[in-house]
Design a protein around this motif. Structure first.
Motif, PDB file in Angstrom:
ATOM      1  N   ASN A   2       0.833  -1.199   0.000  1.00  0.00           N
ATOM      2  CA  ASN A   2       0.000   0.000   0.000  1.00  0.00           C
ATOM      3  C   ASN A   2       0.867   1.248   0.000  1.00  0.00           C
ATOM      4  O   ASN A   2       1.798   1.360   0.797  1.00  0.00           O
ATOM      5  N   ILE A   3       0.540   2.167  -0.921  1.00  0.00           N
ATOM      6  CA  ILE A   3       1.261   3.438  -0.981  1.00  0.00           C
ATOM      7  C   ILE A   3       0.264   4.586  -0.976  1.00  0.00           C
ATOM      8  O   ILE A   3      -0.902   4.415  -1.328  1.00  0.00           O
ATOM      9  N   ALA A  26       5.134   4.586   1.672  1.00  0.00           N
ATOM     10  CA  ALA A  26       4.773   3.174   1.630  1.00  0.00           C
ATOM     11  C   ALA A  26       4.464   2.693   3.043  1.00  0.00           C
ATOM     12  O   ALA A  26       5.184   3.041   3.992  1.00  0.00           O
ATOM     13  N   ALA A  67      10.066  -4.368  -4.805  1.00  0.00           N
ATOM     14  CA  ALA A  67       8.622  -4.281  -5.019  1.00  0.00           C
ATOM     15  C   ALA A  67       8.304  -3.654  -6.377  1.00  0.00           C
ATOM     16  O   ALA A  67       7.413  -4.126  -7.096  1.00  0.00           O
ATOM     17  N   LEU A  68       9.030  -2.610  -6.747  1.00  0.00           N
ATOM     18  CA  LEU A  68       8.797  -1.967  -8.044  1.00  0.00           C
ATOM     19  C   LEU A  68       9.136  -2.899  -9.200  1.00  0.00           C
ATOM     20  O   LEU A  68       8.492  -2.865 -10.249  1.00  0.00           O
ATOM     21  N   ASP A  71       6.168  -5.981  -8.799  1.00  0.00           N
ATOM     22  CA  ASP A  71       4.741  -5.680  -8.730  1.00  0.00           C
ATOM     23  C   ASP A  71       4.361  -4.687  -9.823  1.00  0.00           C
ATOM     24  O   ASP A  71       4.487  -3.470  -9.657  1.00  0.00           O
ATOM     25  N   GLU A  73       1.484  -3.772 -10.848  1.00  0.00           N
ATOM     26  CA  GLU A  73       0.384  -2.890 -10.438  1.00  0.00           C
ATOM     27  C   GLU A  73       0.916  -1.681  -9.650  1.00  0.00           C
ATOM     28  O   GLU A  73       0.465  -0.548  -9.854  1.00  0.00           O
ATOM     29  N   LEU A  74       1.876  -1.919  -8.782  1.00  0.00           N
ATOM     30  CA  LEU A  74       2.495  -0.834  -8.026  1.00  0.00           C
ATOM     31  C   LEU A  74       3.180   0.149  -8.967  1.00  0.00           C
ATOM     32  O   LEU A  74       2.988   1.359  -8.881  1.00  0.00           O
ATOM     33  N   THR A  77       0.725   2.187 -10.930  1.00  0.00           N
ATOM     34  CA  THR A  77       0.105   3.230 -10.113  1.00  0.00           C
ATOM     35  C   THR A  77       0.939   4.509 -10.152  1.00  0.00           C
ATOM     36  O   THR A  77       0.396   5.612 -10.261  1.00  0.00           O
TER      37      THR A  77
END
Length: 87
Positions: A2-3, A26, A67-68, A71, A73-74, A77
């Motif tokens: 979650n960010i 984050a 994570a980047l 993911d 989706e991240l 975003t």
């Protein structure tokens, strides 16, 4: 992950393409991050990640980098946040 996006901006480069910046927090991380996004055509993006205001724990920036990379989706975003500024 979650960010929360604090700020997003984008500019057109003189030679073409785009340069965007996103400041975001984050969940569970001590410091905000800034990602700089670069694209020659608006569809394929490279990025550079750093702490947004002041340095934080090295293991957290490595975790965000991972994570980047993993993911989509991240990452999307963040790209969507800068592209929304073009309108």
């Amino acid at each position: 992950m979650n960010i929360v996006i604090q700020r997003a901006e984008i500019t057109r480069e003189p030679e073409g393409g785009y340069r965007g910046r996103v400041l975001f927090e984050a969940e569970g991380h001590k410091r905000p991050y800034e990602v700089t996004l670069l694209s020659k055509n608006g569809s394929s993006w490279d990025y550079s990640l750093s702490f947004g205001r002041e340095s934080g724990p090295e293991e957290q920036i490595h975790a965000m980098e991972a994570a980047l990379e993993e993911d989509d989706e991240l990452f999307d975003t963040l790209v969507d946040a800068v592209m929304a500024k073009l309108s």
